[in-house]
Write a protein that holds these residues in place. Sequence first.
Motif, PDB file in Angstrom:
ATOM      1  N   LYS A  61       0.815  -1.218   0.000  1.00  0.00           N
ATOM      2  CA  LYS A  61       0.000   0.000   0.000  1.00  0.00           C
ATOM      3  C   LYS A  61       0.849   1.269   0.000  1.00  0.00           C
ATOM      4  O   LYS A  61       0.388   2.322   0.451  1.00  0.00           O
ATOM      5  N   LYS A  62       2.078   1.214  -0.496  1.00  0.00           N
ATOM      6  CA  LYS A  62       2.943   2.392  -0.464  1.00  0.00           C
ATOM      7  C   LYS A  62       2.315   3.580  -1.184  1.00  0.00           C
ATOM      8  O   LYS A  62       2.372   4.710  -0.700  1.00  0.00           O
ATOM      9  N   THR A  63       1.723   3.330  -2.347  1.00  0.00           N
ATOM     10  CA  THR A  63       1.126   4.431  -3.102  1.00  0.00           C
ATOM     11  C   THR A  63      -0.045   5.038  -2.344  1.00  0.00           C
ATOM     12  O   THR A  63      -0.255   6.256  -2.375  1.00  0.00           O
ATOM     13  N   PHE A  64      -0.813   4.216  -1.626  1.00  0.00           N
ATOM     14  CA  PHE A  64      -1.938   4.734  -0.848  1.00  0.00           C
ATOM     15  C   PHE A  64      -1.468   5.584   0.318  1.00  0.00           C
ATOM     16  O   PHE A  64      -2.080   6.608   0.628  1.00  0.00           O
ATOM     17  N   TYR A  65      -0.391   5.184   0.974  1.00  0.00           N
ATOM     18  CA  TYR A  65       0.129   5.999   2.077  1.00  0.00           C
ATOM     19  C   TYR A  65       0.612   7.353   1.562  1.00  0.00           C
ATOM     20  O   TYR A  65       0.405   8.388   2.203  1.00  0.00           O
ATOM     21  N   TYR A  66       1.254   7.359   0.397  1.00  0.00           N
ATOM     22  CA  TYR A  66       1.706   8.621  -0.202  1.00  0.00           C
ATOM     23  C   TYR A  66       0.515   9.481  -0.596  1.00  0.00           C
ATOM     24  O   TYR A  66       0.489  10.695  -0.362  1.00  0.00           O
ATOM     25  N   LEU A  67      -0.503   8.833  -1.182  1.00  0.00           N
ATOM     26  CA  LEU A  67      -1.704   9.558  -1.600  1.00  0.00           C
ATOM     27  C   LEU A  67      -2.431  10.161  -0.390  1.00  0.00           C
ATOM     28  O   LEU A  67      -2.949  11.287  -0.448  1.00  0.00           O
ATOM     29  N   LYS A  97      -2.310  17.220   2.908  1.00  0.00           N
ATOM     30  CA  LYS A  97      -1.599  18.473   2.676  1.00  0.00           C
ATOM     31  C   LYS A  97      -2.459  19.474   1.918  1.00  0.00           C
ATOM     32  O   LYS A  97      -2.465  20.669   2.224  1.00  0.00           O
ATOM     33  N   HIS A  98      -3.204  18.998   0.917  1.00  0.00           N
ATOM     34  CA  HIS A  98      -4.032  19.891   0.101  1.00  0.00           C
ATOM     35  C   HIS A  98      -5.464  20.009   0.634  1.00  0.00           C
ATOM     36  O   HIS A  98      -6.310  20.625  -0.019  1.00  0.00           O
ATOM     37  N   ARG A  99      -5.743  19.400   1.783  1.00  0.00           N
ATOM     38  CA  ARG A  99      -7.029  19.508   2.497  1.00  0.00           C
ATOM     39  C   ARG A  99      -8.201  19.089   1.603  1.00  0.00           C
ATOM     40  O   ARG A  99      -9.253  19.707   1.597  1.00  0.00           O
ATOM     41  N   LEU A 100      -7.973  18.017   0.827  1.00  0.00           N
ATOM     42  CA  LEU A 100      -9.038  17.520  -0.062  1.00  0.00           C
ATOM     43  C   LEU A 100     -10.073  16.712   0.698  1.00  0.00           C
ATOM     44  O   LEU A 100     -11.095  16.324   0.123  1.00  0.00           O
ATOM     45  N   HIS A 101      -9.818  16.396   1.979  1.00  0.00           N
ATOM     46  CA  HIS A 101     -10.736  15.548   2.743  1.00  0.00           C
ATOM     47  C   HIS A 101     -11.794  16.357   3.489  1.00  0.00           C
ATOM     48  O   HIS A 101     -12.633  15.784   4.171  1.00  0.00           O
ATOM     49  N   GLN A 102     -11.786  17.698   3.354  1.00  0.00           N
ATOM     50  CA  GLN A 102     -12.686  18.524   4.144  1.00  0.00           C
ATOM     51  C   GLN A 102     -14.154  18.340   3.758  1.00  0.00           C
ATOM     52  O   GLN A 102     -15.039  18.431   4.603  1.00  0.00           O
ATOM     53  N   ASN A 103     -14.424  18.105   2.472  1.00  0.00           N
ATOM     54  CA  ASN A 103     -15.813  18.003   2.016  1.00  0.00           C
ATOM     55  C   ASN A 103     -16.372  16.590   2.086  1.00  0.00           C
ATOM     56  O   ASN A 103     -17.507  16.363   1.683  1.00  0.00           O
ATOM     57  N   GLU A 152      12.382   8.703   4.478  1.00  0.00           N
ATOM     58  CA  GLU A 152      13.716   9.070   4.970  1.00  0.00           C
ATOM     59  C   GLU A 152      14.764   8.970   3.868  1.00  0.00           C
ATOM     60  O   GLU A 152      15.724   9.746   3.841  1.00  0.00           O
ATOM     61  N   GLU A 153      14.564   8.039   2.949  1.00  0.00           N
ATOM     62  CA  GLU A 153      15.583   7.780   1.919  1.00  0.00           C
ATOM     63  C   GLU A 153      15.392   8.633   0.676  1.00  0.00           C
ATOM     64  O   GLU A 153      16.350   8.856  -0.070  1.00  0.00           O
ATOM     65  N   ASP A 154      14.169   9.101   0.421  1.00  0.00           N
ATOM     66  CA  ASP A 154      13.881   9.802  -0.839  1.00  0.00           C
ATOM     67  C   ASP A 154      13.450  11.238  -0.549  1.00  0.00           C
ATOM     68  O   ASP A 154      12.347  11.492  -0.066  1.00  0.00           O
ATOM     69  N   GLU A 155      14.312  12.179  -0.877  1.00  0.00           N
ATOM     70  CA  GLU A 155      14.018  13.590  -0.612  1.00  0.00           C
ATOM     71  C   GLU A 155      12.938  14.127  -1.543  1.00  0.00           C
ATOM     72  O   GLU A 155      12.172  15.022  -1.179  1.00  0.00           O
ATOM     73  N   THR A 156      12.840  13.588  -2.754  1.00  0.00           N
ATOM     74  CA  THR A 156      11.864  14.080  -3.720  1.00  0.00           C
ATOM     75  C   THR A 156      10.435  13.849  -3.240  1.00  0.00           C
ATOM     76  O   THR A 156       9.581  14.732  -3.333  1.00  0.00           O
ATOM     77  N   ILE A 157      10.148  12.653  -2.713  1.00  0.00           N
ATOM     78  CA  ILE A 157       8.808  12.361  -2.188  1.00  0.00           C
ATOM     79  C   ILE A 157       8.553  13.172  -0.928  1.00  0.00           C
ATOM     80  O   ILE A 157       7.437  13.634  -0.681  1.00  0.00           O
ATOM     81  N   ARG A 158       9.594  13.386  -0.146  1.00  0.00           N
ATOM     82  CA  ARG A 158       9.455  14.080   1.139  1.00  0.00           C
ATOM     83  C   ARG A 158       8.979  15.519   0.968  1.00  0.00           C
ATOM     84  O   ARG A 158       8.323  16.074   1.846  1.00  0.00           O
ATOM     85  N   LYS A 159       9.291  16.133  -0.160  1.00  0.00           N
ATOM     86  CA  LYS A 159       8.890  17.529  -0.386  1.00  0.00           C
ATOM     87  C   LYS A 159       7.376  17.678  -0.490  1.00  0.00           C
ATOM     88  O   LYS A 159       6.840  18.763  -0.240  1.00  0.00           O
ATOM     89  N   ASN A 160       6.672  16.624  -0.869  1.00  0.00           N
ATOM     90  CA  ASN A 160       5.217  16.698  -1.052  1.00  0.00           C
ATOM     91  C   ASN A 160       4.438  16.292   0.191  1.00  0.00           C
ATOM     92  O   ASN A 160       3.215  16.193   0.144  1.00  0.00           O
TER      93      ASN A 160
END
Length: 488
Positions: free
Chosen positions: A151-157, A163-169, A432-440
């Motif tokens: 489920k790595k992609t789901f945890y990232y999603l 972060k973008h507060r898409l869960h408010q509605n 921890e290992e990937d800085e590119t994903i960490r920025k999001n």
Amino acid sequence: LCCQCGVPIPPNPANMCVGCLRAQVDITEGIPKQGTVHFCKQCERYLQPPGTWIQCALESRELLALCLKKIKASLSKVRLIDAGFIWTEPHSKRLKLKLTVQKEVINGAVLQQVFVVEYTVQSQMCEDCHRIEAKDFWKAVVQVRQKTVHKKTFYYLEQLILKHRLHQNTLRIKEIHDGLDFYYSSKQHAQKMVDFLQCTVPSRSKSSQRLISHDIHSNVYNYKSTFSVEIVPICKDNVVCLSPKLAQSLGNISQICVCIRVTSTIHLIDPRTLQIAEIDGNTYWRHPFNSLFHPKQLEEFIIMDINRVHEKKKGAGAGARSNKHTLAEAWVRKTSELDTDHQYFCSTHLGHLLNPGDLVLGFDLANCNLNDEFANKMNPQHIPDVVLIKKSYDRSRRQRRRNWKLKELERDREGTDTDDERQYQDFLEDLEEDETIRKNVNIYRNADIPVESDTDDDGAPRISLAEMLEDLHISQDATGGEGAEMLT
């Protein structure tokens, strides 16, 4: 002299003093001095008739406009000069407006008058809050699915949605074994979520609707909409086998590749040449491919010897190469076969991380049965014996030293699997290992775990304090406590 009371006055068309003129004429006649405003406690919005709910702060221009619209019809006979709020206690449920109006009266004289209109704030739950309280009342659902073991992609999603507060509605979020369901009160909110998913992860979507009711007199239809979003079944650290046609279109990249990241596209790297490629959702669905192994099939190897390859000749039509990785040739041995002399030779993209004696996780292609349509047609000489995925560190130690945390979506779970915690730890290690994903991702400092010195560092990647956010907890009144003096 005033024709009524005889007081000397400056000449005016009515020949009356102001006091007598006001006694004769009331220009505010017909304007209501009291009114009602409806307020929803749950979402803190005011009702703007007939059915719009708007967000207004106390004594704001928006609230002033809303109050004036309620007496707009009666103000048409006078000229509004000024309007403003008179301060009232916020808990008094009263709003007071001070209005200044002008009107032409007897013989063209213009009279100006100031008066107060008082509004009573009445509580009324809006329709959206009714639906949220009901929880089962929804008009649209977004079903997000990914047919993978991990489920790595789901945890990232999940972190992107937070972060973008898409869960408010959302009315409700339900977790099932291979995805998430998001329930909404309107089709527009669901469509917004689908558009966000298609921009952030490679996916495809389908929509359908079901008729619930139909009023033949007003011709009103009531539908329930369902959006199905399927994310590509490829996760980070998967080994994939591309079709020959797709590999050729990506700059003659090798068919056996490693997925190093999944963002809006699938990022692949060739471990033998460091050639990289990106595949978007549309390309994947035209030329689909599968992962060759499950994460549970990762085996631990020990590096016996490693040599960095500084220059590698590019093939014809080759694409771009990665600058963040280092190409190396290594001799490895399985930790389960240390009592034997059996070693494997392989090329790897992890030359910048590995040294002799290091432990590394990888897949053994030499002693496995590959059940893949493209891999079975490949020349056996082009299939590597071992594909190394990532360097292995002491997981329990990394977990103890992790002084940061992530937020999670509030959702209904069908049942937590024992494997979920291991997969979540894998995702935290990837951050921890990937800085590119960490920025999001919003990463918060965990104050419960003290910051350790780096003297006993074992080389495992860590997140710096500069990348962490302070998690805000408001445990008391903003003034320092109930009834306390204002803090300066």
